[in-house]
Structures are given as structure tokens and as C-alpha cells.
Design an enzyme around this catalytic site. Structure first.
Site, mmCIF file in Angstrom:
data_model
loop_
_atom_site.group_PDB
_atom_site.id
_atom_site.type_symbol
_atom_site.label_atom_id
_atom_site.label_comp_id
_atom_site.label_asym_id
_atom_site.label_seq_id
_atom_site.Cartn_x
_atom_site.Cartn_y
_atom_site.Cartn_z
ATOM 1 N N HIS A 62 -10.607 -17.542 21.152
ATOM 2 C CA HIS A 62 -9.711 -17.516 19.993
ATOM 3 C C HIS A 62 -8.624 -16.444 20.119
ATOM 4 C CE1 HIS A 62 -13.163 -19.797 18.046
ATOM 5 N NE2 HIS A 62 -12.162 -20.629 18.180
ATOM 6 N N ASP A 86 -12.777 -25.377 13.498
ATOM 7 C CA ASP A 86 -13.793 -24.335 13.283
ATOM 8 C C ASP A 86 -13.190 -23.102 12.615
ATOM 9 O OD1 ASP A 86 -12.836 -22.536 15.586
ATOM 10 O OD2 ASP A 86 -13.233 -24.424 16.601
ATOM 11 N N ASP A 155 -5.313 -26.494 19.862
ATOM 12 C CA ASP A 155 -6.722 -26.071 19.974
ATOM 13 C C ASP A 155 -7.577 -27.330 19.882
ATOM 14 O OD1 ASP A 155 -9.139 -24.804 19.904
ATOM 15 O OD2 ASP A 155 -8.795 -23.767 18.008
ATOM 16 N N GLU A 158 -11.735 -31.834 24.363
ATOM 17 C CA GLU A 158 -11.416 -32.405 25.662
ATOM 18 C C GLU A 158 -10.633 -33.703 25.461
ATOM 19 O OE1 GLU A 158 -14.137 -31.027 24.615
ATOM 20 O OE2 GLU A 158 -14.529 -29.507 26.103
HETATM 21 N N1 SAM Z 1 -12.372 -24.432 21.268
HETATM 22 C C1 SAM Z 1 -12.665 -25.769 21.468
HETATM 23 C C2 SAM Z 1 -12.842 -26.216 22.889
HETATM 24 O O1 SAM Z 1 -11.997 -25.981 23.746
HETATM 25 O O2 SAM Z 1 -13.874 -26.821 23.132
HETATM 26 C C3 SAM Z 1 -11.892 -26.696 20.620
HETATM 27 C C4 SAM Z 1 -12.195 -26.363 19.202
HETATM 28 S S1 SAM Z 1 -11.801 -27.339 17.883
HETATM 29 C C5 SAM Z 1 -13.411 -27.646 17.230
HETATM 30 C C6 SAM Z 1 -11.194 -28.895 18.435
HETATM 31 C C7 SAM Z 1 -10.834 -29.805 17.284
HETATM 32 O O3 SAM Z 1 -9.765 -30.690 17.626
HETATM 33 C C8 SAM Z 1 -11.980 -30.712 16.796
HETATM 34 O O4 SAM Z 1 -12.460 -30.240 15.567
HETATM 35 C C9 SAM Z 1 -11.337 -32.091 16.686
HETATM 36 O O5 SAM Z 1 -11.745 -32.814 15.533
HETATM 37 C C10 SAM Z 1 -9.861 -31.731 16.661
HETATM 38 N N2 SAM Z 1 -8.974 -32.842 17.027
HETATM 39 C C11 SAM Z 1 -9.144 -33.748 18.009
HETATM 40 N N3 SAM Z 1 -8.128 -34.638 18.001
HETATM 41 C C12 SAM Z 1 -7.292 -34.269 16.990
HETATM 42 C C13 SAM Z 1 -6.080 -34.801 16.468
HETATM 43 N N4 SAM Z 1 -5.520 -35.899 17.000
HETATM 44 N N5 SAM Z 1 -5.497 -34.177 15.416
HETATM 45 C C14 SAM Z 1 -6.058 -33.057 14.870
HETATM 46 N N6 SAM Z 1 -7.222 -32.525 15.305
HETATM 47 C C15 SAM Z 1 -7.827 -33.126 16.348
#
Ligand code: SAM
Length: 273
Positions: A62, A86, A155, A158
Site C-alpha cells: 500500500h 480493501d 489497485d 490479477e
Molecule cells: N493488492 C491486491 C493485489 O495485488 O492482489 C489488489 C487489492 S484489491 C482487493 C483489488 C480489487 O480490484 C478487488 O476488490 C476487485 O473487486 C477490484 N476490481 C477488479 N476489477 C475491477 C473493475 N473493473 N473496477 C473496479 N474494481 C475492480
């Protein structure tokens, strides 16, 4: 009885942690979500079986996804986070004295809820006066905003499921357009050991539209291989140059780490050349 959670980092490699409790398991509209309590890393959030964050090592990711971009921008007033449900990146963004607004656009409200329920150290900034939390698709959001943000932080999970488009050339062009004339984009781009294709995709996609593109590294024990990459693109400012001189009192990031993180081993340079 011993209970363990395993992330299959590659088809031939599993990363396992002994767990003391399973706190939540659910299928959301977008992904499989789990929160477990591990002996080694404290509480852990997994999406589709992949570790997103843990209480013990979250600070590295972060701080490093946030501070390198913000501290190389002289006026980072408006910051947009795509994903990051998160709340850890938002915490760092609103903590920065030069930031006036941190907007977080997360597609899955269940991730935000899991953080509120189990990760107080991550979710503490959702109600910060500088924070604006929106549940929506980040791809749609960036298309609808032009010339608005100083820094955009990707953020994401994958590049599978709802995050696939977050690594596309079209998306990076939309991010370019939603940034101001001297804006900076930063995206997590996975492991140089296991995800060379992801790095190539992020680097070439960002490099296609931004004037300067660079890669930097940080050491994060619970992410595949422990060595993680970030790709930064800038319209004007040099991302390696630290322009903020205040004391941020962080656990990993310092201005020396900022500069050192851009020193790449040859095998990593070879991925992007
Ligand atoms: N730190 C993390 C990692 O590298 O594994 C990533 C953390 S964060 C939890 C990633 C977030 O991206 C998820 O909660 C997911 O729901 C969100 N996400 C995925 N696709 C997205 C989109 N198109 N728009 C907004 N959020 C999205």
C-alpha cells in the site's frame, strides 16, 4: 487438526499458511471471497483463491503503490484509485498532506464490507473527510471523466474476471484522458518471476500512451515469488524524482527507497526491453 489455506501461485507451486479460523467464505456477484486468520500473517483476504492482502505485510504494497506516484507529482490534489476495495491504498492516499481528495472506485461492494468487518487497519479511511468511495466499474468510471485527476492508481486484482480490461490499451488511453496535463498513472503489475506477460502487457500498454514509463520493485512476502512490480507512466514529471520533502512516517517507503526501487536487475530489465 491442522487447517491450511493454499494459493496455487503457478500450476506447480502452492503457497500455504496454517489458519486458525475461517471468518468468511462467499461467492459475490464478481468473485469468490474468503477471509481467514493465519498464524503467520494475521488476517488474510483472498479473491478467487489469490491472496489480496494480509495484516502483516500489507504496508509494503500500500505504501509503494501510493507514495512513489504521489511524491513525484508536485501537486497531487486529486487522486483516483481503481479497485483497492480493501481500503489500504485509500488509507495511504488520504494520509498524504498534499492530497485533498481520494476517490476510490471498487466494483465489488462485498470486498469493501469484508474490509469493514475484519480489517480495521485498512478500512479506517473509508469515512475520512477527504475520501469518496464509489461502488462501480472502474472501466466505465474513467471513460466518464476527463482531465480531472492528478494521479490514478490501478489497485487491481490479477488480469482475470472483472479486472481483465484494467490491463488493456483502451483502458490506459481512457486513464490518460481522465488525468490532467501533468498526470501520473501507477499500476500493480505482478511478479517478474511468474508473470512476465502481465508486466509486458502493462508496460507496453502504458508506454503506448504516456511520455515516460518506468518499472519499479518491492518485496512483498505473501505475493507470488515475493518480488512484486509496479508500472508507472507520466505525462510530464519524472517518476524517479522525489519532489515531496515532508516526513510521512511510514514503515517501508522513504525517499531513498523511492529511488532505489527503480534499480532493476538485468532479468527484469530484459522483460521490458
Ligand atoms: N493488492 C491486491 C493485489 O495485488 O492482489 C489488489 C487489492 S484489491 C482487493 C483489488 C480489487 O480490484 C478487488 O476488490 C476487485 O473487486 C477490484 N476490481 C477488479 N476489477 C475491477 C473493475 N473493473 N473496477 C473496479 N474494481 C475492480
Amino acid at each position: 487438526m491442522d487447517l491450511w489455506v493454499t494459493e496455487y501461485q503457478t500450476p506447480s507451486l502452492g503457497f500455504s499458511c496454517k489458519i486458525s479460523e475461517t471468518l468468511r467464505v462467499e461467492q459475490t456477484k464478481y468473485q469468490h471471497l474468503a477471509v481467514v486468520n493465519t498464524d503467520q500473517f494475521g488476517k488474510m483476504l483472498l479473491l478467487d483463491g489469490m491472496i489480496q492482502t494480509t495484516e502483516v505485510d500489507e504496508f509494503v504494497y500500500h505504501e509503494m503503490i501510493t507514495m512513489v506516484a504521489i511524491n513525484s507529482h508536485p501537486n497531487p490534489k486529486n487522486v483516483l484509485i481503481i479497485g483497492g476495495g480493501d481500503g489500504g491504498t485509500l488509507r495511504e492516499v488520504v494520509h498524504h498532506p498534499l492530497v485533498e481528495n481520494g476517490t476510490l472506485v471498487e466494483i465489488d461492494d462485498r470486498v469493501i464490507q469484508a474490509s469493514k468487518d475484519f480489517f480495521p487497519q485498512l478500512s479506517l479511511s473509508f469515512n475520512n473527510p477527504k475520501a469518496n468511495v464509489i461502488v462501480d466499474d472502474g472501466i466505465k468510471f474513467v471513460k466518464q471523466h476527463k482531465d480531472k485527476f492528478d494521479v490514478v492508481i490501478i489497485d487491481s486484482t490479477e488480469p482475470v474476471g472483472p479486472a481483465i480490461q484494467l490491463f488493456s490499451k483502451e483502458f490506459y488511453t481512457d486513464v490518460y484522458n481522465c488525468l490532467k496535463a501533468d498526470g501520473i498513472i501507477i499500476a500493480q503489475s505482478e511478479s517478474p518471476f511468474f508473470n512476465k506477460d502481465v508486466i509486458k502487457m502493462a508496460y507496453s500498454g502504458i508506454n503506448n500512451v504516456f511520455n515516460t514509463t518506468k518499472l519499479y520493485l518491492a518485496s512483498i512476502p505473501t505475493y507470488p515469488s515475493g518480488l512484486w512490480s509496479f508500472t508507472i507512466g507520466s505525462k510530464k514529471h519524472d517518476p524517479e524524482k522525489v519532489v515531496f520533502s515532508g516526513d510521512l512516517d511510514l514503515k517501508y517507503y522513504t525517499s531513498a527507497i523511492h529511488q532505489a526501487a527503480f534499480m532493476l536487475p538485468n532479468f527484469v530489465k530484459n522483460i521490458i526491453t
